[in-house]
Write an enzyme that holds these catalytic residues in place. Structure first.
Site, PDB file in Angstrom:
ATOM      1  N   HIS A   1     -19.902   3.281 -33.616  1.00 34.30           N
ATOM      2  CA  HIS A   1     -20.105   1.825 -33.262  1.00 34.30           C
ATOM      3  C   HIS A   1     -19.201   2.278 -30.839  1.00 34.30           C
ATOM      4  CE1 HIS A   1     -20.467  -0.379 -35.550  1.00 34.30           C
ATOM      5  NE2 HIS A   1     -19.680  -0.068 -36.673  1.00 34.30           N
TER       6      HIS A   1
ATOM      7  N   PRO B   1      -9.530 -26.100 -35.428  1.00 33.59           N
ATOM      8  CA  PRO B   1      -8.189 -25.664 -36.236  1.00 33.59           C
ATOM      9  C   PRO B   1      -7.453 -25.013 -35.423  1.00 33.59           C
ATOM     10  CG  PRO B   1     -10.355 -25.254 -37.545  1.00 33.59           C
ATOM     11  CD  PRO B   1     -10.631 -24.538 -36.180  1.00 33.59           C
ATOM     12  N   GLY B   2      -6.070 -24.908 -35.647  1.00 35.83           N
ATOM     13  CA  GLY B   2      -4.702 -24.992 -34.724  1.00 35.83           C
ATOM     14  C   GLY B   2      -4.552 -24.548 -33.689  1.00 35.83           C
ATOM     15  N   THR B   3      -5.570 -25.801 -33.248  1.00 35.70           N
ATOM     16  CA  THR B   3      -5.367 -25.864 -31.197  1.00 35.70           C
ATOM     17  C   THR B   3      -4.348 -26.549 -30.873  1.00 35.70           C
ATOM     18  OG1 THR B   3      -7.010 -27.279 -31.337  1.00 35.70           O
ATOM     19  CG2 THR B   3      -7.156 -24.774 -30.533  1.00 35.70           C
ATOM     20  N   GLY B   4      -3.443 -27.587 -31.947  1.00 36.59           N
ATOM     21  CA  GLY B   4      -2.281 -27.857 -31.715  1.00 36.59           C
ATOM     22  C   GLY B   4      -2.221 -29.890 -31.802  1.00 36.59           C
TER      23      GLY B   4
ATOM     24  N   ASP C   1     -22.154  -4.921 -40.390  1.00 47.09           N
ATOM     25  CA  ASP C   1     -22.170  -4.649 -39.327  1.00 47.09           C
ATOM     26  C   ASP C   1     -23.922  -5.254 -38.478  1.00 47.09           C
ATOM     27  OD1 ASP C   1     -19.695  -2.956 -38.565  1.00 47.09           O
ATOM     28  OD2 ASP C   1     -21.044  -0.799 -38.493  1.00 47.09           O
TER      29      ASP C   1
ATOM     30  N   HIS D   1     -19.081   6.832 -38.293  1.00 46.09           N
ATOM     31  CA  HIS D   1     -19.186   5.187 -38.160  1.00 46.09           C
ATOM     32  C   HIS D   1     -18.188   4.980 -36.987  1.00 46.09           C
ATOM     33  CE1 HIS D   1     -20.913   1.931 -40.679  1.00 46.09           C
ATOM     34  NE2 HIS D   1     -19.753   0.902 -39.419  1.00 46.09           N
ATOM     35  N   GLU D   2     -17.255   4.512 -37.254  1.00 45.48           N
ATOM     36  CA  GLU D   2     -16.527   4.575 -36.154  1.00 45.48           C
ATOM     37  C   GLU D   2     -16.609   4.967 -34.680  1.00 45.48           C
ATOM     38  OE1 GLU D   2     -15.221   1.549 -36.688  1.00 45.48           O
ATOM     39  OE2 GLU D   2     -15.055   1.675 -39.084  1.00 45.48           O
TER      40      GLU D   2
ATOM     41  N   THR E   1      -2.294 -32.012 -34.760  1.00 45.85           N
ATOM     42  CA  THR E   1      -1.083 -32.344 -34.841  1.00 45.85           C
ATOM     43  C   THR E   1      -0.142 -32.289 -34.529  1.00 45.85           C
ATOM     44  OG1 THR E   1      -2.499 -31.280 -37.046  1.00 45.85           O
ATOM     45  CG2 THR E   1      -0.373 -33.098 -37.318  1.00 45.85           C
TER      46      THR E   1
HETATM   47  P1  ADP Z   1      -3.934 -28.747 -35.190  1.00 42.12           P
HETATM   48  O1  ADP Z   1      -2.983 -30.180 -36.107  1.00 42.12           O
HETATM   49  O2  ADP Z   1      -5.109 -28.455 -34.214  1.00 42.12           O
HETATM   50  O3  ADP Z   1      -4.858 -27.367 -36.652  1.00 42.12           O
HETATM   51  P2  ADP Z   1      -1.897 -27.767 -35.173  1.00 42.12           P
HETATM   52  O4  ADP Z   1      -1.061 -28.881 -34.699  1.00 42.12           O
HETATM   53  O5  ADP Z   1      -0.768 -27.945 -36.586  1.00 42.12           O
HETATM   54  O6  ADP Z   1      -2.940 -27.691 -35.179  1.00 42.12           O
HETATM   55  O7  ADP Z   1      -0.907 -26.342 -35.201  1.00 42.12           O
HETATM   56  C1  ADP Z   1      -0.471 -25.248 -36.380  1.00 42.12           C
HETATM   57  C2  ADP Z   1       0.702 -24.960 -35.437  1.00 42.12           C
HETATM   58  O8  ADP Z   1       0.789 -23.851 -34.519  1.00 42.12           O
HETATM   59  C3  ADP Z   1       1.859 -25.509 -34.823  1.00 42.12           C
HETATM   60  O9  ADP Z   1       2.771 -26.054 -35.247  1.00 42.12           O
HETATM   61  C4  ADP Z   1       2.522 -24.770 -33.114  1.00 42.12           C
HETATM   62  O10 ADP Z   1       3.767 -24.284 -34.389  1.00 42.12           O
HETATM   63  C5  ADP Z   1       1.359 -24.307 -32.990  1.00 42.12           C
HETATM   64  N1  ADP Z   1       0.234 -24.373 -32.412  1.00 42.12           N
HETATM   65  C6  ADP Z   1      -0.553 -25.178 -31.778  1.00 42.12           C
HETATM   66  N2  ADP Z   1      -0.772 -25.362 -30.434  1.00 42.12           N
HETATM   67  C7  ADP Z   1       0.165 -25.416 -29.881  1.00 42.12           C
HETATM   68  C8  ADP Z   1       0.433 -25.428 -28.866  1.00 42.12           C
HETATM   69  N3  ADP Z   1      -1.187 -25.528 -27.910  1.00 42.12           N
HETATM   70  N4  ADP Z   1       1.386 -25.265 -27.849  1.00 42.12           N
HETATM   71  C9  ADP Z   1       2.480 -24.976 -29.102  1.00 42.12           C
HETATM   72  N5  ADP Z   1       2.614 -23.892 -30.168  1.00 42.12           N
HETATM   73  C10 ADP Z   1       0.907 -24.391 -30.725  1.00 42.12           C
HETATM   74 ZN    ZN Z   2     -19.071  -0.364 -38.511  1.00 39.54          ZN
HETATM   75 MG    MG Z   3      -3.629 -30.740 -37.727  1.00 37.17          MG
END
Ligand code: ADP
Ligand code: ZN
Ligand code: MG
Length: 600
Positions: A422, A198-201, A495, A418-419, A203
């Site tokens: 670590h 997720p979030g790698t771009g 931990d 504790h910290e 979409t």
């Molecule tokens: P996914 O669909 O893989 O979960 P998204 O395409 O929805 O991720 O990415 C969410 C946002 O994160 C995008 O709108 C953009 O702003 C940023 N983002 C993610 N990947 C990239 C990338 N490779 N380059 C630039 N921005 C990115």
């Molecule tokens: Zn700890």
């Molecule tokens: Mg997406």
């Protein structure tokens, strides 16, 4: 919601009013006079009745002319009391007839009308609900169309995923000029599946393909196909493809394909007929359309392993493109993209920021830049600098600082030791990640303090010694508590969970246990059970299970011992650092390292 209540109340009020109105109207029109039975008998005995109609418990009738107050015949109604009525009527020569009680008016008023009112209210509410939650009962809802001018996303906006981009360039070229590729009889892929965390771009990439090729872009999310009513999802798929064919060349983008394309269940376990029908329809449409017309299906998922194998067959999503987490240079490039609109200090070292953020994906980095910019504003700066980015990294990694959460001094002391436990173990062991920060400022919802360890580079392999160092580091917190206070707290539960996870993986997955040897014991969920919620039984016997447990325990015990040894030998550093940490609440890893060096 409040609005709905008001509106339905309105309908009820209106309905009641209508009932009363109709009632009054009918009775005044008939002008029936209700009289007591005694009066009826008096009229009868006085021979003033012309005719009557008798039902089981009611009498309606008409008097002779001149009996009423204004000298006219009067229509009257009374409750029947006397069962011997017919004889009396005959005696007085009144025309009479029995009548089956007709209750049509009564029925309408007491039953049909309220039902009508409720149906009206219900229909009204349904319509409101359908408006509120998209798709519910919206039978004819069409797939959204993003025309190219709405999509200003280009490949330039996507960074750090160059290999995925290269693969998509061909798709763009095909869409720009479909004829060129089919000239020699070759076929374009029908479906491109973007796979990655997720979030790698993903979409973003799909939108960029549409933006670059300047074709219409139909975008729907997999979950939008799964409808409340069986058959609607399939209808929507059909609708989508029909629309797409009209607009070809174009792109159909199905985001989160896994919501729709989960492997179909087996036999009794398949609880979701609607989803299956929709999926089947999608498969049918994919097979049915002519690839030369220039409709390309792009889908994205972060869980390709649960997709129905039928979707991945040649001729369907036959081209899979991995959109992976960016490496350090990739992260730097992504930062550059997102820093375009941000005022930054001259000479901001993007490479260093990229180095601080291993494991972060594009969405995290976009968020990071935003956090840093907001921090800059809050601090009244003219430009965003390194300090803001460092703080933002901490925020993103550890949650927000909660300086105002009150912690009593005793607890604070426990957290500090504790910290440091670590941190000191991490600094003393080979292969442990460097300690960046130690803090006893509470963050997020759970952490009372934290030790931030940031790897120096992206890691793809872990050596055995590194895993062992990591376990010892995780156990170092509790070891310090035990050594200093002679007691332990609940603060170590996370931990312990993480240490146990690593130890279990070492034994079951990585073949790092001497007793068990080079075996893989972590049974995967089997294909046929996916989606059914059932897990396959373990593939080893009870004896092996016992050895696994004892091996995990042996690793953890040995590592805990190791952590205690290290801390016992560093007791003076621990005490000194604790004083410093309790005072400053946050110290750099380098400060602790200096203390340790000083002590030799
Ligand atoms: P996914 O669909 O893989 O979960 P998204 O395409 O929805 O991720 O990415 C969410 C946002 O994160 C995008 O709108 C953009 O702003 C940023 N983002 C993610 N990947 C990239 C990338 N490779 N380059 C630039 N921005 C990115
Ligand atoms: Zn700890
Ligand atoms: Mg997406």
């Amino acid at each position: 919601m409040e609005k709905h209540h008001k509106f339905s109340l309105w309908y009820v009020v209106l309905g009641i009013w209508a009932v009363i109105f109709v009632h009054n109207l009918l009775f005044s029109a008939l002008a029936v006079k209700i009289i007591p039975y005694s009066e009826f008998l008096r009229l009868l005995n006085a021979n003033k009745l012309a005719e009557v109609a008798v039902t089981e418990n009611q009498i309606q009738g008409k008097t002779v002319e001149g009996a009423g107050p204004d000298g006219k015949a009067e229509i009257f109604s009374t409750v029947r009391v006397d069962p011997e009525l017919s004889k009396m009527l005959a005696d007085h020569n009144v025309t009479f007839k029995g009548e089956i009680e007709s209750r049509w008016l009564h029925d309408i008023l007491s039953w049909v009308l309220p039902v009508l009112v409720f149906v009206g209210v219900w229909a009204f509410m349904m319509r409101r609900m359908a408006g509120a939650q998209q798709g519910f009962m919206a039978f004819g809802k069409k797939a959204r169309i993003y025309m190219q001018d709405e999509l200003s996303v280009t490949f330039e906006d996507v960074a750090g995923v160059d290999e995925s981009k290269t693969e998509l360039v061909e798709v763009v070229e095909f869409l720009r000029d479909p004829g060129r590729f089919t000239r020699l009889g070759g076929k374009m892929p029908r479906g491109v599946l973007l796979v990655g965390p997720p979030g790698t771009g993903k979409t973003l990439l799909a939108k960029a393909v549409a933006g670059e090729s300047k074709v219409p872009f139909f975008s729907l999310s997999g979950s939008e196909f799964v409808e409340l009513f069986v058959g609607m999802g399939a209808a929507r798929v059909r609708d989508l493809f029909t629309q797409a064919k009209e607009k070809a060349p174009c792109i159909i983008f199905i985001d989160e394909l896994d919501a729709l394309g989960k492997a179909r269940g087996v036999g009794a376990f398949s609880g979701h007929d609607e989803r299956e029908q929709t999926l089947n329809q999608l498969l049918v449409e994919m097979d049915g359309f002519d690839p030369t017309v220039g409709v390309i299906l792009i889908a994205a998922t972060n869980r390709p392993e649960i997709l129905d194998p039928a979707l991945l067959r040649p001729g369907r999503f036959d081209r899979q493109i991995l959109v992976d987490r960016p490496d350090k240079t990739g992260r730097e490039a992504i930062l550059k993209v997102h820093l375009k609109g941000v005022v930054v200090e001259d000479g901001l070292d993007l490479e260093r920021i990229a180095a601080m953020t291993p494991g972060m994906v594009g969405a995290d980095l976009a968020n990071l830049v935003n956090e840093a910019a907001l921090l800059g504003v809050r601090r009244g700066k003219d430009a965003v600098g390194m300090a803001e980015f460092e703080e933002a990294v901490e925020r993103v990694l550890a949650g927000l600082e909660k300086r105002n959460r009150l912690i009593n001094p005793d607890e604070k002391k426990i957290v500090a030791y504790h910290e440091l436990g670590h941190a000191i173990v991490a600094l003393s062991l080979p292969g442990a990640d460097p300690v960046q920060k130690i803090s006893i400022i509470p963050r997020g919802i759970a952490a009372l303090g934290y030790t931030l360890q940031v790897p120096t580079e992206d890691r793809f392999l872990m050596r055995r010694t590194e895993l062992l160092s990591r376990i010892a580091t995780l156990l170092g917190g509790r070891a310090a508590e035990e050594m200093v206070f002679g007691d332990v707290s609940t603060g170590a539960h996370n931990d312990l969970a993480r240490a146990t996870d690593i130890a279990r993986s070492m034994v079951k997955q990585y073949g790092m246990s001497e007793k068990l040897g080079q075996v893989y014991l972590e049974n995967e969920r089997r294909q046929m059970f996916i989606g059914s919620g059932l897990e396959a039984p373990p593939e080893y016997g009870a004896g092996t299970a016992e050895v696994i447990d004892s091996e995990i325990k042996a690793i953890l015990d040995e590592r805990y011992q190791k952590a205690r040894e290290i801390l016992a030998g560093r007791r003076d550093v621990l005490e000194k650092a604790a004083v410093l940490l309790l005072e400053k609440e946050k110290i750099d890893g380098s400060e602790l390292a200096a203390l340790m060096e000083e002590a030799g």
